[in-house]
Write an enzyme that holds these catalytic residues in place. Structure first.
Site, PDB file in Angstrom:
ATOM      1  N   TYR A  40      -1.399   2.515 -23.497  1.00 20.23           N
ATOM      2  CA  TYR A  40      -0.132   2.311 -24.201  1.00 20.23           C
ATOM      3  C   TYR A  40      -0.228   1.190 -25.220  1.00 20.23           C
ATOM      4  O   TYR A  40      -0.886   0.168 -24.971  1.00 20.23           O
ATOM      5  CB  TYR A  40       0.973   1.936 -23.200  1.00 20.23           C
ATOM      6  CG  TYR A  40       1.364   3.018 -22.234  1.00 20.23           C
ATOM      7  CD1 TYR A  40       1.831   4.248 -22.692  1.00 20.23           C
ATOM      8  CD2 TYR A  40       1.299   2.805 -20.864  1.00 20.23           C
ATOM      9  CE1 TYR A  40       2.211   5.234 -21.786  1.00 20.23           C
ATOM     10  CE2 TYR A  40       1.683   3.783 -19.961  1.00 20.23           C
ATOM     11  CZ  TYR A  40       2.132   5.001 -20.434  1.00 20.23           C
ATOM     12  OH  TYR A  40       2.505   5.960 -19.547  1.00 20.23           O
ATOM     13  N   LYS A  43       3.806 -14.473   7.712  1.00 22.13           N
ATOM     14  CA  LYS A  43       4.907 -13.954   6.888  1.00 22.13           C
ATOM     15  C   LYS A  43       4.349 -13.020   5.806  1.00 22.13           C
ATOM     16  O   LYS A  43       3.135 -12.999   5.563  1.00 22.13           O
ATOM     17  CB  LYS A  43       5.666 -15.124   6.262  1.00 22.13           C
ATOM     18  CG  LYS A  43       4.846 -15.934   5.262  1.00 22.13           C
ATOM     19  CD  LYS A  43       5.541 -17.238   4.909  1.00 22.13           C
ATOM     20  CE  LYS A  43       4.709 -18.046   3.925  1.00 22.13           C
ATOM     21  NZ  LYS A  43       5.175 -19.426   3.806  1.00 22.13           N
TER      22      LYS A  43
HETATM   23  C1  LIG Z   1       4.052 -20.338   4.111  1.00 23.94           C
HETATM   24  C2  LIG Z   1       4.234 -21.563   4.909  1.00 23.94           C
HETATM   25  C3  LIG Z   1       3.125 -22.209   5.476  1.00 23.94           C
HETATM   26  C4  LIG Z   1       1.689 -21.787   5.239  1.00 23.94           C
HETATM   27  O1  LIG Z   1       1.237 -22.231   3.984  1.00 23.94           O
HETATM   28  P1  LIG Z   1      -0.298 -21.990   3.556  1.00 23.94           P
HETATM   29  O2  LIG Z   1      -0.451 -22.685   2.255  1.00 23.94           O
HETATM   30  O3  LIG Z   1      -0.462 -20.507   3.409  1.00 23.94           O
HETATM   31  O4  LIG Z   1      -1.128 -22.528   4.640  1.00 23.94           O
HETATM   32  C5  LIG Z   1       3.368 -23.291   6.303  1.00 23.94           C
HETATM   33  N1  LIG Z   1       4.629 -23.733   6.540  1.00 23.94           N
HETATM   34  C6  LIG Z   1       5.712 -23.144   5.978  1.00 23.94           C
HETATM   35  C7  LIG Z   1       7.070 -23.668   6.263  1.00 23.94           C
HETATM   36  C8  LIG Z   1       5.551 -22.044   5.138  1.00 23.94           C
HETATM   37  O5  LIG Z   1       6.624 -21.475   4.586  1.00 23.94           O
END
Ligand SMILES: *Cc1c(COP(=O)(O)O)cnc(C)c1O
Length: 382
Positions: free
Chosen positions: A270, A43
């Site tokens: 800034y 993702k």
């Molecule tokens: C993002 C996610 C993961 C992975 O988590 P990590 O800490 O990056 O391993 C696993 N399961 C779900 C449902 C997620 O949303």
């Protein structure tokens, strides 16, 4: 594409080491039993690494399950030719079902309404829709509450067009080795799993473990693990980086744009939040918060130039950032700057940068702008 072709057009780029990615995958596989499957979470553009290149590389290594947050992310992978199972972890809206089915993405069902709509759609199209059910065992985010299992279990029997292929949950606290909450969550999940199996339902793939649980909580591996961060060699909780050989996959580099000597008592950037306390040499870098360099690194972060650490001075601006190179000999325009990664004997990890910015490494990497080119290298092929 080689980094050199990019560096003339944009001074800032990310280098993605596919060899390190394969190394991490092999290590994570060595931690799980042979029968346990691995779903690679890709993702958020594979945590900033480039979803298509990462998924393609992992697919060639035999990864058969991918996790995305949205239908749109899944669609991108399908259009890039990924034919493995793609699970949409982040929940669904009914108006996305058509696209979901058209591209054979696997839904995660989080409530009754969605289940009923899928059933209606499946029977209308005379098609069996495979899905995973998400159980809320303590995260308070998506999914059916574990305690309400008796209310929805009977309904599953009447499903004709929907097949429950998997049962999943997600840990709220996975990092604490002695955390009682993760044991509680796992116990709740196993209760639901047992109830589902006893209800005469066929086999379901049970999965719960994210990276932290994969590394430190083997009882939670069940039928499949779902690592994200560890595939990329980053850690949601910095102590997890100890005692394992996982390698960071991404490094982030830029170049010095201008080097300038300024006198003592001269403000920088800034708001005049930094004023030199000595005659100084200031280097301006062509990277700023629009590129994803956190503004909270102002007067806090460091970069590497000529193998040494240079502190960020003054506020990080939209496209430019200043660092103090008074103590580094010979800095010139065009010198390589490492924002994340290794240079000489020095190294800045995403966890270290996250500490300066008061966040976690995941946010650091997913904040790097998608306009920054990603260059893929493969040591073994080079
Ligand atoms: C993002 C996610 C993961 C992975 O988590 P990590 O800490 O990056 O391993 C696993 N399961 C779900 C449902 C997620 O949303």
């Amino acid at each position: 594409m080689k980094s050199r072709s990019f560096s003339q057009l944009t001074s800032t780029f990310c280098r993605i080491d596919l060899h390190a990615l394969r190394w991490n995958l092999a290590y994570l596989r060595s931690l799980i039993a042979p029968a346990v499957k691995l779903l690679a979470v890709v993702k958020a553009n594979a945590y900033g690494h480039g979803d298509i290149e990462i998924a393609t590389t992992l697919s060639k290594q035999g990864v058969r399950h991918f996790g995305v947050a949205t239908v749109q992310e899944g669609l991108r992978l399908r259009q890039a030719g990924i034919s493995d199972s793609i699970i949409v972890l982040g929940g669904l809206y009914p108006d996305q079902f058509a696209a979901l089915l058209e591209h054979s993405l696997t839904p995660v069902v989080t409530e009754h309404a969605i289940l009923r709509e899928l059933e209606a759609l499946g029977s209308a199209r005379n098609r069996r829709i495979e899905c995973h059910l998400k159980i809320d065992t303590g995260m308070g985010r998506l999914g059916w509450l574990a305690d309400n299992v008796h209310r929805w279990l009977p309904e599953l029997k009447s499903l004709a067009a929907v097949k429950i292929q998997g049962l999943m949950s997600h840990f709220a606290v996975a990092e604490g080795i002695d955390s009682s909450s993760r044991h509680r969550q796992l116990a709740r999940f196993q209760k639901v799993l047992a109830a589902l199996r006893q209800s005469g339902h066929g086999p379901v793939l049970a999965h719960m473990a994210n990276s932290a649980a994969l590394l430190t909580f083997p009882e939670s591996h069940l039928d499949m693990v779902r690592p994200g961060g560890t595939l990329y060699g980053i850690f949601s909780h910095p102590p997890l980086s100890r005692d394992n050989p996982l390698k960071p996959v991404l490094s982030w580099r830029s170049r010095v744009l201008q080097v300038k000597q300024i006198h003592r008592d001269h403000p920088v950037s800034y708001g005049e939040t930094f004023v030199t306390t000595r005659d100084s040499i200031i280097a301006t870098l062509s990277v700023g918060y629009a590129d994803g360099l956190k503004r909270s690194l102002s007067n806090k972060g460091w970069v590497l130039i000529r193998g040494q650490r240079a502190p960020i001075v003054g506020l990080v601006t939209m496209d430019l950032t200043m660092v103090d190179v008074t103590d580094i000999a010979g800095v010139q325009q065009g010198d390589e700057v490492v924002l994340l990664g290794t240079q000489g004997r020095e190294k800045i990890s995403a966890e270290e940068m996250a500490g300066w910015a008061n966040t976690i490494s995941y946010e650091i990497l997913t904040s790097i702008s998608s306009t920054i080119p990603r260059t893929y290298i493969d040591e073994e092929e080079a």
